[in-house]
Write an enzyme that holds these catalytic residues in place. Structure first.
Site: not given
Length: 131
Positions: A5, A56, A74, A122
């Site tokens: 994550h 998360e 990003h 993005e």
């Protein structure tokens, strides 16, 4: 090894959950409050954590805003059609900060949207293979 994550600190958990689930179409996978630590963790993604990397969202109860800094870039999501994705995100109340179109110095179609805390996402249009 595999990527599990990415953690983002958010200032308003409900706004962030709304954005990632309703606007982007992710699912809330799990959410846990930690009263002694005064924080909540919420995990969102497009599929189960056992199969895909997720995000998360960390909400510290006493903090409503963070400085993003200059090191963060990003998160990238693959989409079938970046133009249609931008329209759908706008219609859902999301903020498109760079409309869909070819990237500078290339032909890949991209767009950028922003979550309620200013994190950039993005959108990269899927390239179709020609056999």
């Amino acid at each position: 090894m595999r990527l599990l994550h990415t953690m983002l600190r958010v200032g308003n958990l409900e706004k962030s959950l709304d954005f990632y689930t309703r606007v982007l179409g992710m699912h809330l996978l799990r959410k846990n409050d930690y009263p002694e630590g005064k924080f909540t963790l919420a995990f969102v993604g497009f599929g189960p954590e056992t199969e895909q990397a997720v995000i998360e969202l960390t909400y510290n109860w006493d903090v409503d805003k963070y400085e993003l800094g200059t090191g963060y870039g990003h998160i990238a999501l693959e989409v079938e059609d970046a133009y249609a994705a931008c329209d759908k995100i706008r219609d859902a109340g999301g903020k498109v900060v760079r409309d869909a179109g070819p990237m500078k110095h290339g032909s890949t179609v991209i767009a950028f949207v922003e979550d309620p805390d200013g994190y950039k996402i993005e959108l990269i249009q899927r390239k179709h293979r020609v056999d």
